[in-house]
Design a protein around this motif. Structure first.
Motif, PDB file in Angstrom:
ATOM      1  N   GLU A 266     -20.760 -18.321  20.322  1.00 54.61           N
ATOM      2  CA  GLU A 266     -19.234 -18.359  20.701  1.00 54.61           C
ATOM      3  C   GLU A 266     -18.328 -18.323  19.704  1.00 54.61           C
ATOM      4  O   GLU A 266     -17.055 -17.604  19.872  1.00 54.61           O
ATOM      5  CB  GLU A 266     -19.187 -19.408  21.728  1.00 54.61           C
TER       6      GLU A 266
ATOM      7  N   ARG B 138     -15.223 -15.706  18.859  1.00 58.38           N
ATOM      8  CA  ARG B 138     -13.998 -16.300  18.760  1.00 58.38           C
ATOM      9  C   ARG B 138     -13.222 -16.036  17.634  1.00 58.38           C
ATOM     10  O   ARG B 138     -12.074 -15.376  17.742  1.00 58.38           O
ATOM     11  CB  ARG B 138     -13.652 -17.740  19.218  1.00 58.38           C
TER      12      ARG B 138
ATOM     13  N   ALA C 258      -7.069 -17.404  22.484  1.00 55.82           N
ATOM     14  CA  ALA C 258      -7.941 -17.236  23.265  1.00 55.82           C
ATOM     15  C   ALA C 258      -9.086 -18.056  22.662  1.00 55.82           C
ATOM     16  O   ALA C 258     -10.132 -17.618  22.229  1.00 55.82           O
ATOM     17  CB  ALA C 258      -8.575 -15.934  23.838  1.00 55.82           C
ATOM     18  N   MET C 259      -9.259 -19.439  22.741  1.00 55.44           N
ATOM     19  CA  MET C 259     -10.224 -20.242  21.929  1.00 55.44           C
ATOM     20  C   MET C 259     -11.212 -20.617  23.144  1.00 55.44           C
ATOM     21  O   MET C 259     -12.354 -20.917  22.501  1.00 55.44           O
ATOM     22  CB  MET C 259      -9.683 -21.484  21.308  1.00 55.44           C
ATOM     23  N   ASP C 260     -11.137 -20.754  24.273  1.00 58.14           N
ATOM     24  CA  ASP C 260     -12.076 -21.194  25.210  1.00 58.14           C
ATOM     25  C   ASP C 260     -12.870 -20.044  25.401  1.00 58.14           C
ATOM     26  O   ASP C 260     -12.413 -18.874  25.868  1.00 58.14           O
ATOM     27  CB  ASP C 260     -11.361 -21.774  26.325  1.00 58.14           C
ATOM     28  N   PRO C 261     -14.182 -20.232  25.449  1.00 53.78           N
ATOM     29  CA  PRO C 261     -15.073 -19.062  26.064  1.00 53.78           C
ATOM     30  C   PRO C 261     -14.537 -18.361  27.151  1.00 53.78           C
ATOM     31  O   PRO C 261     -14.879 -17.426  27.507  1.00 53.78           O
ATOM     32  CB  PRO C 261     -16.248 -19.657  25.681  1.00 53.78           C
ATOM     33  N   ASP C 262     -14.033 -19.365  27.933  1.00 51.44           N
ATOM     34  CA  ASP C 262     -13.616 -18.831  29.473  1.00 51.44           C
ATOM     35  C   ASP C 262     -12.554 -17.859  29.401  1.00 51.44           C
ATOM     36  O   ASP C 262     -12.264 -17.345  30.491  1.00 51.44           O
ATOM     37  CB  ASP C 262     -13.316 -20.180  30.532  1.00 51.44           C
ATOM     38  N   ASP C 263     -11.842 -18.050  28.094  1.00 55.53           N
ATOM     39  CA  ASP C 263     -10.469 -17.275  28.114  1.00 55.53           C
ATOM     40  C   ASP C 263     -10.665 -15.824  27.591  1.00 55.53           C
ATOM     41  O   ASP C 263      -9.800 -15.149  27.787  1.00 55.53           O
ATOM     42  CB  ASP C 263      -9.470 -17.959  27.363  1.00 55.53           C
ATOM     43  N   ILE C 264     -11.753 -15.501  27.134  1.00 56.03           N
ATOM     44  CA  ILE C 264     -12.170 -14.296  26.465  1.00 56.03           C
ATOM     45  C   ILE C 264     -12.268 -13.174  27.613  1.00 56.03           C
ATOM     46  O   ILE C 264     -12.885 -13.441  28.584  1.00 56.03           O
ATOM     47  CB  ILE C 264     -13.284 -14.364  25.564  1.00 56.03           C
TER      48      ILE C 264
ATOM     49  N   VAL D 106     -20.680 -15.215  30.965  1.00 60.33           N
ATOM     50  CA  VAL D 106     -19.231 -15.663  31.128  1.00 60.33           C
ATOM     51  C   VAL D 106     -18.491 -15.511  32.391  1.00 60.33           C
ATOM     52  O   VAL D 106     -17.709 -16.137  32.886  1.00 60.33           O
ATOM     53  CB  VAL D 106     -18.481 -15.058  29.966  1.00 60.33           C
TER      54      VAL D 106
END
Lengths: 176, 586
Positions: A109, A113, A124-130, A143
């Motif tokens: 991850e 990032r 976009a630092m959270d894996p969910d935000d990518i 994801v």
């Protein structure tokens, strides 16, 4: 007794093959590599007991002719531990396969990032935000969806394909 | 005392068996776990008092003759470690119980949590007590196997992903440790640590260096020292909050404990001290620079965990009584503080619906208690006087200055810099997540956000306004409700928090429908069990400040024992000491 060359050669071969397999991306190979390394270590401990001798039973042989029983006891313990852990690892690999239909080591991850730090994704630092589109194809499912989503979508796409969970109740996608 | 010594292993193991049998009765499981860990805490305090008063005691299990028997050795260091470990274990367990109660039986961790947690504590206790290398290995394996289960609890995709890294890396370190044990046995003919202390000195220098290096690498992976630490920040943050807390507090410290034993008992003389100092320097700086780059609270804490391991390694590598005493004090302080901070991160996630700092705001208004609970351990971690973190760092820095030389002084400078950057990292989280108005929280509007990820920003909006959550939640309602079905989860706790937020948001959208009073209540006031458990650990960390005098005196005595080595060896061999080779002990 003369020292044997067989054990060192076997140990070296097992270690080499184990490390080679461990570096593979496929998790099954990682597991096999771990098993080889475990066996190599067990043989190493065995070779620590010195030259082979009689069975270490009191009354069976003189104390000078017995082989050292302690490393054998250590190996037995180590084998049991290796056995339990590989069973657990196998279960985890199977779970990984069920979740993402992939049994490879996932892309890191953090690397992604850093790579995704273009201005648009600057925060976009959270894996969910990518954005899933930015991900490697193999990592999208992990994801984007929950396990059930993946299973449902796969069940819709391949209605005729049998579930890989032999003996388990059918997944939700197929019953509804 | 001989009766008490095996109890820190036995009680949790028996408790685990019992709670596995009673897996259908969650309440009984909880009672058993709490009683077992509480009992271990009592035993550990008694052991600590006795070991401090009357010196180290060794118990041969099964009463076999001494060099052959499996030994459990209680000296000041191991008793202190068990006492701290069981304190933290109890706090984390209460947090987990509170979480289970608060989230209801459906979303609580599966019934396997309590037995596994007890096995983990038994493994930790065994590793601290083990008097020979092979049983240290077994203790490690017991706690690691339990930790594999806890880390992959629930089996969601991120946990499996993090878990595989963790499992494979841990297995490698265990295999390396086992190979080292095999070679040590081949070289000396024993795995008993007291006997090894006598025999390892006779080996040729090259052999000794190889064995020493193998042990240090194996323990270094477990303790997460810099070149061997990359696995930690990837795997720890995915686990549930109490699990991460107990991992962060205890598991790396078991590795540090093993390094202390290696450096003092097995290989005294500091053959690899220079290597360890370089590793400590790199661990501190690389770890803390990693921490400052993170925007997720848990990842940030994981990196500070790695970074502060460097302080302990620094103290150990000095090989002076002052350095070792500082390292042991720092271990005690850090176990408590890091577990408390991870529990706070769990509370933040519960309150804010996310641990991504960019999405948090106004938590100080929404929950002043949480703000205090974060601020105190965070400042303690950074080493603000007069808290225990400051005292620990001060002791280490003084020991470094006293040791003199270029490398120790460089480490002292690096320690100060690390402490400052830690302060920057934790206060950045403070000013963003707690202090800024919630309106300033950055909301992401990426396609990913629109397509798959809706929960957190709805949660933030509802949460950020504090008491008036429903009004803002109503504004976000349509978005939230339309996407709630697609919500992606990283963790179960977060899922529960989102579900509450989404329910609130959709409830607020329709003015006639009153929001569910229960969920409103839960959002505004966090469950008392969780806050109480966290507050308890924070209180312990503050208490360490007040108890620093006696504690430092204790760690001083422990350090003198460690460097002296005779108390340990004499405890194992009985009062007379090893008849044949007493003169070997310097």
């Amino acid at each position: 007794m003369t020292p044997t060359i067989v054990l060192p050669v076997v140990i070296a071969g097992l270690y080499a093959a184990g490390v080679y397999l461990l570096l593979d991306r496929s998790l099954t190979r990682v597991l096999l590599g771990f098993l080889l390394l475990g066996n190599a270590t067990n043989v190493l401990v065995l070779s620590a007991s010195g030259p082979a001798g009689e069975a270490p039973l009191v009354g069976h042989a003189g104390s000078g002719e017995m082989s050292d029983p302690l490393p054998q006891a250590l190996i037995l313990t180590a084998i049991v531990i290796t056995f339990g852990v590989s069973a657990f690892l196998l279960a985890v690999i199977h779970r990984s396969w069920r979740l993402v239909r992939q049994e490879v080591v996932h892309t890191d991850e953090e690397d992604r990032r850093v790579a995704a730090r273009t201005p648009r994704h600057a925060d976009a630092m959270d894996p969910d935000d990518i954005d899933p589109v930015d991900l490697a194809p193999g990592d999208r499912a992990a994801v984007v969806g929950r396990p059930t989503d993946v299973e449902e979508r796969l069940a819709q796409r391949y209605p005729d394909t049998a579930s890989d969970d032999v003996g388990l109740p059918p997944t939700r996608g197929r019953t509804t | 005392m001989r009766v008490l010594a095996p109890l820190p292993v036995l009680v949790p193991l028996l408790g685990a068996a019992l709670s596995l049998l009673l897996s259908r009765f969650p309440r009984a499981q909880r009672l058993i776990s709490i009683a077992a860990i509480g009992g271990v805490l009592g035993v550990a305090v008694a052991l600590l008092v006795l070991a401090d008063a009357s010196g180290a005691v060794a118990v041969p299990v099964g009463d076999w003759p001494v060099p052959q028997a499996i030994m459990l050795v209680v000296d000041r260091l191991s008793a202190l470690m068990i006492a701290v470990a069981s304190t933290v274990g109890l706090g984390v367990l209460l947090f987990a119980v509170g979480q289970g109660v608060a989230d209801g039986p459906r979303s609580s961790p599966v019934s396997v949590f309590h037995p596994t947690f007890l096995v983990l504590m038994a493994g930790v206790g065994f590793a601290f007590l083990a008097g020979d290398l092979f049983n240290l290995y077994v203790g490690f394996e017991v706690l690691l196997t339990a930790s594999y289960v806890l880390l992959t609890l629930g089996g969601s995709a991120p946990r499996i992903r993090g878990g595989i890294t963790y499992i494979v890396v841990s297995l490698m370190s265990s295999l390396l440790f086992l190979a080292a044990i095999g070679l040590i046995y081949a070289a000396t003919g024993t795995v008993n640590m007291a006997q090894l202390a006598l025999r390892l000195g006779d080996l040729p220098d090259g052999t000794r260096l190889l064995l020493h290096g193998m042990l240090l690498v194996a323990f270094g992976i477990k303790a997460a020292i810099f070149p061997l630490s990359a696995w930690l920040p990837d795997s720890y943050p995915t686990a549930p909050a109490p699990v991460t807390a107990v991992f962060a507090g205890l598991l790396t410290k078991v590795g540090v404990y093993a390094i202390i034993r290696t450096q003092t008992l097995l290989f005294p003389g500091g053959a690899l001290d220079t290597v360890l100092m370089w590793a400590a320097l790199a661990t501190m700086l690389v770890g803390i620079l990693g921490a400052i780059a993170q925007t997720d609270l848990r990842r940030m804490l994981s990196f500070t965990l790695v970074s502060h391991i460097g302080y302990m390694i620094f103290g150990i590598a000095l090989s002076t009584p002052a350095g070792l005493a500082g390292a042991v004090f720092y271990v005690v302080h850090h176990i408590v503080i890091q577990a408390a901070l991870f529990l706070v991160a769990g509370l933040v996630e519960r309150q804010g619906g996310s641990t991504t700092v960019a999405r948090l705001g106004g938590l100080a208004t929404a929950s002043p208690v949480l703000a205090v609970l974060y601020l105190v351990p965070a400042l303690n971690l950074a080493g603000i006087p007069p808290l225990s973190g400051f005292l620990g760092k001060l002791g280490l820095l003084q020991a470094g200055v006293a040791a003199g030389g270029a490398l120790p002084l460089a480490l002292v400078a690096a320690g100060v810099v690390t402490s400052l950057i830690t302060l920057v990292a934790v206060s950045r989280v403070w000013s963003r997540a707690f202090w800024r108005p919630p309106q300033q929280a950055e909301h992401l509007e990426t396609p990913a956000d629109a397509a798959a990820d809706s929960g957190p920003d709805v949660g933030d909006a509802a949460d950020g306004t504090g008491t008036d959550g429903t009004a803002t939640g109503g504004g976000d309602g349509p978005r939230g409700s339309s996407r709630s079905g697609l919500g992606t989860t990283r963790r179960g706790d977060r899922d529960a928090a989102w579900a509450r937020q989404v329910a609130l948001a959709t409830g607020g959208e329709d003015a006639e429908l009153p929001a569910d009073p229960d969920s409103l209540d839960q959002r505004e006031r966090m469950p008392r069990g969780l806050v109480g458990a966290t507050a308890g650990l924070v209180a312990v960390s503050v208490a360490l400040t007040f108890l620093a005098g006696p504690l430092y005196a204790l760690t001083d005595r422990a350090a003198v024992d460690l460097l002296n080595r005779t108390p340990y060896v004499e405890a194992v061999y009985g009062d007379g000491g090893p008849a044949s080779s007493a003169e070997d002990v310097p």
